[in-house]
Design an enzyme around this catalytic site. Sequence first.
Site, mmCIF file in Angstrom:
data_model
loop_
_atom_site.group_PDB
_atom_site.id
_atom_site.type_symbol
_atom_site.label_atom_id
_atom_site.label_comp_id
_atom_site.label_asym_id
_atom_site.label_seq_id
_atom_site.Cartn_x
_atom_site.Cartn_y
_atom_site.Cartn_z
ATOM 1 N N SER A 95 50.896 33.219 1.900
ATOM 2 C CA SER A 95 49.522 33.251 2.493
ATOM 3 C C SER A 95 48.865 33.916 2.397
ATOM 4 O O SER A 95 47.376 34.235 3.055
ATOM 5 C CB SER A 95 49.465 32.996 3.886
ATOM 6 O OG SER A 95 50.349 33.510 4.474
ATOM 7 N N SER A 96 49.055 34.946 1.880
ATOM 8 C CA SER A 96 48.198 36.297 1.748
ATOM 9 C C SER A 96 47.133 36.419 1.490
ATOM 10 O O SER A 96 46.012 37.127 1.232
ATOM 11 C CB SER A 96 48.983 38.203 1.738
ATOM 12 O OG SER A 96 49.669 37.319 -0.420
ATOM 13 N N MET A 97 46.667 35.644 0.104
ATOM 14 C CA MET A 97 45.261 35.286 0.292
ATOM 15 C C MET A 97 44.959 34.041 0.172
ATOM 16 O O MET A 97 43.450 33.685 0.258
ATOM 17 C CB MET A 97 45.623 35.061 -1.950
ATOM 18 C CG MET A 97 45.735 36.017 -2.578
ATOM 19 S SD MET A 97 44.478 37.520 -2.220
ATOM 20 C CE MET A 97 42.759 36.268 -3.164
#
Length: 245
Positions: free
Chosen positions: A44-46
């Site tokens: 979910s880093s983006m």
Amino acid sequence: MSGESRQRIGQRLSGLAVALGLALFLGGFAWGAVAYRPYTVPTSSMTPTIDVGDRVLAQRVDGSEVRRGDVVVFRDKSWVTNANVVKRVVAVGGDTVSCCTDGKLTVNGKQIDEPYLPKGSLAEVQNFPKVTVPKGRLFLLGDERQGSLDSTAHLTDAARGTVSRNAVSARVDAVIWPMKGMLKRPSGFEALGALSRPGPLRTIELLIVAGAVLVLGGSAYGPLAKRMGGSRTRAARAETAAGVR
């Protein structure tokens, strides 16, 4: 012109439409297969640009084509992973980058507007000192700054968290599942230089759709012409029968 002549011309045009449609349809798919690669983003880093599990299409590009603001796919062994990583380029070789000034990322002394960050968040959740990016390298961050293992997690490395341009294999153009569409242009970086040009994805989509329409339209001509011809024949017979009476 007789009805048979019109029918022959119609059949020829129908065949041409189907042939052209197939060429456009298959050509569009072939172009897409050569120009793009699909990826599933595992983290979910983006977020919110790309959520965990989203399927994206990334244009195959050379690292030299990458510009500030691009979302790229790369692989760097020094990041202790042998998998593809998806992050946003915020600075390129020769830039100085730091965070934060008034809650904003700063590149070459300019504060960058980043509307793609999660609503209510500030870039400053990931403070880091000024870094000068070596030539031929990139500084990358996730859009979800609080939970992203990006360049800031590798600042103590010899390369100060930067990644070689040669490590980049593709640039993300669109999220195709769920269908979020094309990524918005990172206009906050325009003051620092030209942005990347959009890839050919929209043209490819147009070719595929146009090809499908021509194939369906051309294929439908035969049954429609036959039905219309049958209707005319029945009408003529009815008129003839009425005249006999």
